[in-house]
Motif scaffolding. Sequence first.
Motif, PDB file in Angstrom:
ATOM      1  N   ASP A 133      22.258 -78.478  48.304  1.00  0.00           N
ATOM      2  CA  ASP A 133      22.350 -79.504  49.343  1.00  0.00           C
ATOM      3  C   ASP A 133      22.508 -78.862  51.033  1.00  0.00           C
ATOM      4  O   ASP A 133      22.995 -77.834  50.777  1.00  0.00           O
ATOM      5  N   ARG A 134      21.893 -79.769  51.725  1.00  0.00           N
ATOM      6  CA  ARG A 134      21.965 -79.266  53.185  1.00  0.00           C
ATOM      7  C   ARG A 134      22.375 -80.438  54.000  1.00  0.00           C
ATOM      8  O   ARG A 134      22.015 -81.815  53.736  1.00  0.00           O
ATOM      9  N   GLU A 171      22.149 -89.293  58.088  1.00  0.00           N
ATOM     10  CA  GLU A 171      22.536 -89.948  56.779  1.00  0.00           C
ATOM     11  C   GLU A 171      21.840 -89.291  55.913  1.00  0.00           C
ATOM     12  O   GLU A 171      20.628 -89.413  55.656  1.00  0.00           O
ATOM     13  N   GLY A 172      22.472 -88.757  54.803  1.00  0.00           N
ATOM     14  CA  GLY A 172      22.018 -88.034  53.554  1.00  0.00           C
ATOM     15  C   GLY A 172      22.245 -89.228  52.484  1.00  0.00           C
ATOM     16  O   GLY A 172      22.475 -90.271  52.382  1.00  0.00           O
ATOM     17  N   ASN A 173      21.882 -88.606  51.095  1.00  0.00           N
ATOM     18  CA  ASN A 173      22.071 -89.630  50.066  1.00  0.00           C
ATOM     19  C   ASN A 173      23.416 -89.114  49.190  1.00  0.00           C
ATOM     20  O   ASN A 173      23.339 -89.536  48.070  1.00  0.00           O
ATOM     21  N   TYR A 226      18.028 -80.350  48.747  1.00  0.00           N
ATOM     22  CA  TYR A 226      17.162 -80.308  50.014  1.00  0.00           C
ATOM     23  C   TYR A 226      16.352 -78.939  49.786  1.00  0.00           C
ATOM     24  O   TYR A 226      15.162 -79.052  50.060  1.00  0.00           O
ATOM     25  N   LEU A 276      21.470 -82.271  57.573  1.00  0.00           N
ATOM     26  CA  LEU A 276      20.682 -82.260  58.317  1.00  0.00           C
ATOM     27  C   LEU A 276      21.004 -82.961  59.800  1.00  0.00           C
ATOM     28  O   LEU A 276      21.841 -84.021  59.680  1.00  0.00           O
ATOM     29  N   SER A 293      27.928 -86.043  55.207  1.00  0.00           N
ATOM     30  CA  SER A 293      26.650 -86.545  54.676  1.00  0.00           C
ATOM     31  C   SER A 293      25.764 -85.571  54.620  1.00  0.00           C
ATOM     32  O   SER A 293      25.477 -84.697  55.439  1.00  0.00           O
ATOM     33  N   GLN A 296      21.742 -84.169  52.245  1.00  0.00           N
ATOM     34  CA  GLN A 296      20.783 -84.372  51.540  1.00  0.00           C
ATOM     35  C   GLN A 296      20.881 -83.398  50.185  1.00  0.00           C
ATOM     36  O   GLN A 296      20.596 -82.208  50.320  1.00  0.00           O
ATOM     37  N   LYS A 297      20.860 -84.147  49.095  1.00  0.00           N
ATOM     38  CA  LYS A 297      20.943 -83.490  47.796  1.00  0.00           C
ATOM     39  C   LYS A 297      19.658 -82.573  47.590  1.00  0.00           C
ATOM     40  O   LYS A 297      18.659 -83.250  47.844  1.00  0.00           O
TER      41      LYS A 297
END
Length: 69
Positions: A61-62, A41-43, A55, A64, A50, A52-53
């Motif tokens: 963004d990626r 779960e990212g942001n 990253y 994960l 989902s 991670q902005k």
Amino acid sequence: MMVEIFMVTRERNCRTIRCVTSPINQGSIAFHQRMGFSIVEGNATVEGVSVQKNYDGRGQDRVLFVKEL
């Protein structure tokens, strides 16, 4: 190849594998999920996934992934 990576990882007493891909790379996302990886779960959400902005830097963004062995 991934099966070999899983075997070597277990042999070295590692229990977690993490991977990263771009949210626009739907083929990679599908591949990792088929291999049993879960999306962390990212942001934020991009293309319904989902992420991670920032990253890999501003605007990079990626997605994960994690797989517990």
